[in-house]
Design a protein around this motif. Structure first.
Motif, PDB file in Angstrom:
ATOM      1  N   ILE A 838       0.870  -1.175   0.000  1.00 14.90           N
ATOM      2  CA  ILE A 838       0.000   0.000   0.000  1.00 14.90           C
ATOM      3  C   ILE A 838       0.905   1.222   0.000  1.00 14.90           C
ATOM      4  N   THR A 839       0.699   2.117  -0.976  1.00 13.66           N
ATOM      5  CA  THR A 839       1.520   3.316  -1.092  1.00 13.66           C
ATOM      6  C   THR A 839       0.623   4.546  -1.122  1.00 13.66           C
ATOM      7  N   ILE A 840       0.938   5.505  -0.278  1.00 17.03           N
ATOM      8  CA  ILE A 840       0.185   6.757  -0.242  1.00 17.03           C
ATOM      9  C   ILE A 840       1.105   7.878  -0.716  1.00 17.03           C
ATOM     10  N   LEU A 846      -2.249   4.000  -3.912  1.00 19.24           N
ATOM     11  CA  LEU A 846      -1.993   2.824  -4.736  1.00 19.24           C
ATOM     12  C   LEU A 846      -2.002   1.555  -3.892  1.00 19.24           C
ATOM     13  N   VAL A 847      -2.702   0.527  -4.402  1.00 22.75           N
ATOM     14  CA  VAL A 847      -2.763  -0.769  -3.745  1.00 22.75           C
ATOM     15  C   VAL A 847      -2.294  -1.822  -4.744  1.00 22.75           C
ATOM     16  N   ARG A 848      -1.198  -2.493  -4.420  1.00 23.50           N
ATOM     17  CA  ARG A 848      -0.671  -3.525  -5.319  1.00 23.50           C
ATOM     18  C   ARG A 848      -1.214  -4.880  -4.895  1.00 23.50           C
ATOM     19  N   ASN A 877      -2.377  -5.392 -12.026  1.00 24.77           N
ATOM     20  CA  ASN A 877      -2.335  -5.693 -10.599  1.00 24.77           C
ATOM     21  C   ASN A 877      -2.033  -4.477  -9.725  1.00 24.77           C
ATOM     22  N   LEU A 878      -2.168  -3.285 -10.248  1.00 25.98           N
ATOM     23  CA  LEU A 878      -1.947  -2.083  -9.457  1.00 25.98           C
ATOM     24  C   LEU A 878      -3.205  -1.232  -9.493  1.00 25.98           C
ATOM     25  N   ILE A 879      -3.839  -1.111  -8.332  1.00 25.57           N
ATOM     26  CA  ILE A 879      -5.068  -0.330  -8.246  1.00 25.57           C
ATOM     27  C   ILE A 879      -4.725   1.097  -7.851  1.00 25.57           C
ATOM     28  N   ASP A 880      -5.124   2.030  -8.688  1.00 22.62           N
ATOM     29  CA  ASP A 880      -5.047   3.451  -8.339  1.00 22.62           C
ATOM     30  C   ASP A 880      -6.400   3.823  -7.752  1.00 22.62           C
TER      31      ASP A 880
END
Length: 887
Positions: A838-840, A846-848, A877-880
């Motif tokens: 999880i990247t903010i 972004l959720v990988r 496979n990368l949800i924005d």
């Protein structure tokens, strides 16, 4: 002087307290050590054991830095016994070591549940005090599930599990402190013994009571861990700290275990194909057909468990030869493994005294054989090397060592030879580890679980009774906690994914079986009132499960333990507070199988059915198979169901169709949820055509990879502090090392509670502002809880109406409020095998995700009071989350 929370009295170097005195100045203080020599007790207080040397020590080991007191005592015969109490900096951990530089002869004290050496020996809270003093003791098999006991110590200490059945002991003084203690080194040789004398009680740890001798240089150790309320430490946290300390001391890394990562198919007790190859000629055809079926139906089974039905049994039903019987696998197991590609998880039990491997029976390996109990133990690692080398050729991936309790209890040398137990288990595990074969312990005593924690090959452990559709077998929140603390994956056992499996071999009627000792009865149903309608007393409340450990005595269901009566009964008025001869009991109105129906293949059917399924009248057996009378029978199990001759010349037969009513799985969803969220193996066991595919996929990805939380669901403090034992269990999963998601499982809880983060053991997931919702049954009702706010938990009905609450941290991004609901169609809404990062960022959330091939993944999110879903398919496979795209 005070040393890091431990009191050491230098004037009596053998005496110190486990924790600082509070309301109870004598609680957990040590008594002098003792030993038995020549069958007589030798101790300091009677002037037999003399303190000859005492010194302060310090050092570092796997647990950490410690200081302590080292004492040497001697007997009149010159035998030395040394004790070392090590106190670890800032850990509230004490380790007590006992060594015998000269060895010790004649140390048996005559009681297999006692101790022949005593150190440490703790005074417990006195009955005359006003202190609330509770105990927690796993007991007997399945990591202590079978005879688990807890309660207020002085009102129920008779059910305190010690001796061979116990070993792990927890104590709680609410709002003050808790303690967990157990053997640490050589747990197979260590007993604990509870001594109650009037209003005083003490708990003794030491070498097991029947030890013939102790080798020179031999040592044991015991660990005690304290948790304090002033530091907001719960009992659960104390258990986890105890387990972490044990793991640090053991310093092992578990080998990879495929079966704890992927969905499997199981054939053990309760599975449809347990001793039941259905209409298939043999299990080779059955398993290859099962494999073909699961492939065509896209059910991602990735391995198979083979239970005890496939190998040769000897006397007392032990293992005679651990190779495949040709009537089960005509061409061996290897062709099945090769045809299906499934790794094998294979069951084994205790070895029989007539096994083909023992040199005493013409085999190649030394065994200890207990002729009286008909059991045997291999003495040499080469035996395991050869056994596993051969098994690897036919696909063995995981070795299941079952019946561990019966092996220990039934082999006399395991009680007299103090090195044999640890050597037996270590030879097995080290040989397996060298071949990358994982090991599951089943029916393990607490001492065996403690040993398994020290073996890199022992990766998983059973924490429940056999499945067999029992309504209480799923209650594993307490035993999962102890298994997880020791670094072992808890396993609930097989389950059905559907309510009914046609022609299953289990029934709720009472079976009457003719034996050499007379007619025995067996009933495993759920009737819990007597013929006159009086409710039954719970078996646990009168400790019958300890008296009859080989009988399944769940809750207050009617049974006939020990064949005490002619048929199923229960007690209606009974208590440990008065003699058993004053207890009252009644028979139960249980449907019987012997008059009108049969179970399994009907081998023991003795009823009166005399008309076949095609309407023919049976003729008198007239001595055939030693039988008389015109009744349906299955003599010697010659057929798969009862039959009889239907012509006077005995040339024609017909079968009987009076099979008993079938059992039902009342809540497949509950079984699936508990199995998955235990974070151990997940194994289904339906008839292949009945597998509920949609329920299967609540546990895994499309490739069978399990989607599980970061730690098992485990009971919270309320369970251990309450006699009602409410099943509120919790779990957490942390992603990217900083975002933690929680689960709260609630079943059979009759009232609402308001619980803090620490009471729920969800300090991480509830540390900040949190979103909470019903993940099962899923409801679009969302509640935001500020940090440090109590969670309101609902009451539930029976176990069919269980609830799972889920949490997500709140993410504040650019003035918007987000949360991750994850996969609401899975038991674990968030799993590290699905969400890997999880990247903010300033303008991005972004959720990988990790998925299999072209699997479609549906993830739900919360934004400013609304829910939306993003679907990912193909290789994206990368949800924005902000852009609501999957790229």
């Amino acid at each position: 002087m005070w040393i890091k929370g431990i009191v050491i009295l230098c004037t009596l170097a053998f005496s110190h307290a486990l924790i600082p005195p509070t309301e109870e100045p004598d609680a957990f203080t040590l008594q002098p050590p003792y030993l038995y020599e020549g069958g007589a007790r030798c101790s300091v207080d009677i002037g037999c054991l003399t303190l000859t040397n005492s010194s302060s020590v310090s050092g570092t080991d796997g647990i950490g830095q410690y200081v302590g007191i080292f004492n040497t005592h001697s007997t009149p015969l010159g035998t030395r016994m040394t004790t070392l109490a090590k106190v670890y900096d800032d850990l509230d951990v004490t380790v007590y070591e006992t060594s015998f530089p000269d060895g010790l002869e004649g140390c048996s004290m005559g009681d297999r549940n006692g101790v022949c050496t005593g150190y440490p020996v703790f005074n417990l809270v006195n009955a005359a005090s006003n202190t609330v003093f509770r105990y927690v003791t796993p007991g007997d098999s399945m990591t202590g599930w079978n005879l688990y006991s807890q309660g207020s110590f002085w009102s129920s200490y008779r059910q305190f599990r010690s001796g061979e059945m116990g070993g792990i002991a927890g104590f709680i003084i609410p709002d003050s402190y808790s303690v967990v203690m157990s053997a640490l080194q050589h747990p197979m040789a260590v007993n604990n013994w509870l001594d109650v004398n009037g209003t005083s009680a003490s708990l003794h740890y030491g070498v097991q009571g029947l030890a013939d001798s102790i080798p020179a240089g031999y040592s044991i150790s015991v660990i005690a861990v304290t948790g304090r309320r002033e530091s907001s430490t719960s009992f659960v946290s104390t258990v986890l700290k105890w387990g972490q300390s044990v793991q640090m001391k053991n310093d092992v890394v578990k080998i990879p275990d495929y079966t704890t990562e992927y969905l499997g198919y199981w054939t053990d007790n309760g599975a449809y194909y347990y001793y039941n190859n259905d209409h298939f000629e043999d299990y080779e055809k059955l398993i290859t057909s099962l494999n073909h079926f699961t492939i065509t139906q896209q059910i991602p089974i990735r391995y198979i468990q083979l239970d005890s039905w496939w190998y040769y049994k000897g006397v007392d039903n032990g293992v005679k030869n651990w190779t495949a019987r040709p009537d089960i696998f005509p061409h061996g197991i290897a062709p099945v493994h090769n045809a299906t590609g499934w790794p094998i998880l294979a069951h084994n039990r205790y070895f029989s005294s007539d096994n083909v491997y023992a040199s005493q029976n013409g085999g190649n390996y030394p065994f200890f054989i207990d002729e009286e109990n008909k059991k045997a133990v291999p003495l040499d690692k080469h035996f395991w090397d050869d056994l596993f080398d051969e098994a690897r050729q036919w696909g063995l991936s995981v070795y299941e060592q079952d019946w561990l309790d019966r092996e220990y209890e039934g082999v006399s040398a395991l009680h007299t030879n103090i090195t044999l137990g640890d050597d037996w288990l270590h030879n097995m595990a080290s040989s397996a580890a060298q071949r990358n074969i994982a090991v599951q312990y089943c029916m393990s005593l607490p001492r065996e679980a403690l040993h398994g924690a020290a073996e890199e090959a022992v990766t998983q452990i059973r924490v429940s009774d056999d499945y067999h559709l029992a309504t209480n077998q799923w209650r594993i929140g307490h035993t999962s906690l102890f298994a997880h603390a020791l670094g072992l994956k808890p396993y609930k056992d097989v389950f059905w994914t559907t309510e009914l499996n046609n022609n299953n071999p289990f029934t709720w009627c009472q079976v009457f079986q003719p034996t050499l000792q007379g007619i025995t009865t067996n009933y495993v149903g759920h009737i819990n009132v007597t013929e006159s309608g009086v409710p039954c007393v719970y078996w646990d409340s009168i400790d019958f499960r300890a008296q009859y450990p080989t009988y399944s005595l769940p809750e207050n269901f009617c049974r006939n333990p020990g064949m005490l009566h002619d048929r199923a009964f229960c007690f209606t008025n009974a208590s440990l507070d008065y003699p058993e001869e004053l207890w009252t009991w009644e028979y139960c109105d249980v449907p019987t199988c012997e008059t009108d129906c049969y179970v399994r293949e009907g081998r023991y059917y003795i009823g009166n059915q005399s008309v076949t399924e095609n309407g023919h009248n049976c003729v008198d057996w007239n001595g055939y198979f030693g039988l008389t009378g015109a009744r349906c029978r299955n003599p010697d199990g010659t057929e798969d169901r009862p039959w009889c001759f239907i012509t006077e010349d005995y040339t024609a037969i017909d079968f009987c169709d009076n099979k008993c009513p079938e059992a039902e799985e009342y809540s497949p969803d509950l079984q699936s949820a508990v199995a998955t969220l235990s974070a151990g193996p997940v194994g289904i066991g339906d008839k292949m055509e009945n597998i509920n595919r949609s329920l299967v996929f609540k546990s895994c990805r499309s490739d069978g990879k399990l989607l599980q939380p970061g730690k098992p669901l485990t009971a919270i403090d309320m369970y251990f502090l309450s006699d009602s034992r409410p099943n509120i269990w919790t779990s957490e999963t942390t992603i990217s090392s900083k975002y933690t998601f929680g689960l709260i499982f609630i079943a059979e809880v009759s009232q609402r509670y308001s619980l803090s983060a620490s009471e729920l053991n969800l300090e991480k997931s509830l540390s900040g502002t949190t979103l909470l919702w019903y993940n099962y049954p899923y409801i679009d009702q969302l509640t935001i809880y500020p940090s440090n706010t109590d969670i309101e938990t609902p009451k539930t009905g029976g176990f069919r109406n269980f609830v799972i609450l889920a949490t997500s941290p709140i993410f504040e991004i650019n003035g918007d409020t987000y949360a991750i609901l994850g996969e609401v169609d899975k038991w674990a809404h968030v799993s590290s095998t699905r969400i890997t990062d999880i990247t903010i960022e300033e303008q991005a959330f972004l959720v990988r995700i990790d998925k299999y091939s072209d699997e479609s993944v549906y993830m739900r999110f919360y934004k400013n009071g609304f829910i939306f879903e993003i679907a990912c398919s193909l290789n994206n496979n990368l949800i924005d989350v902000i852009a609501r795209t999957c790229s």
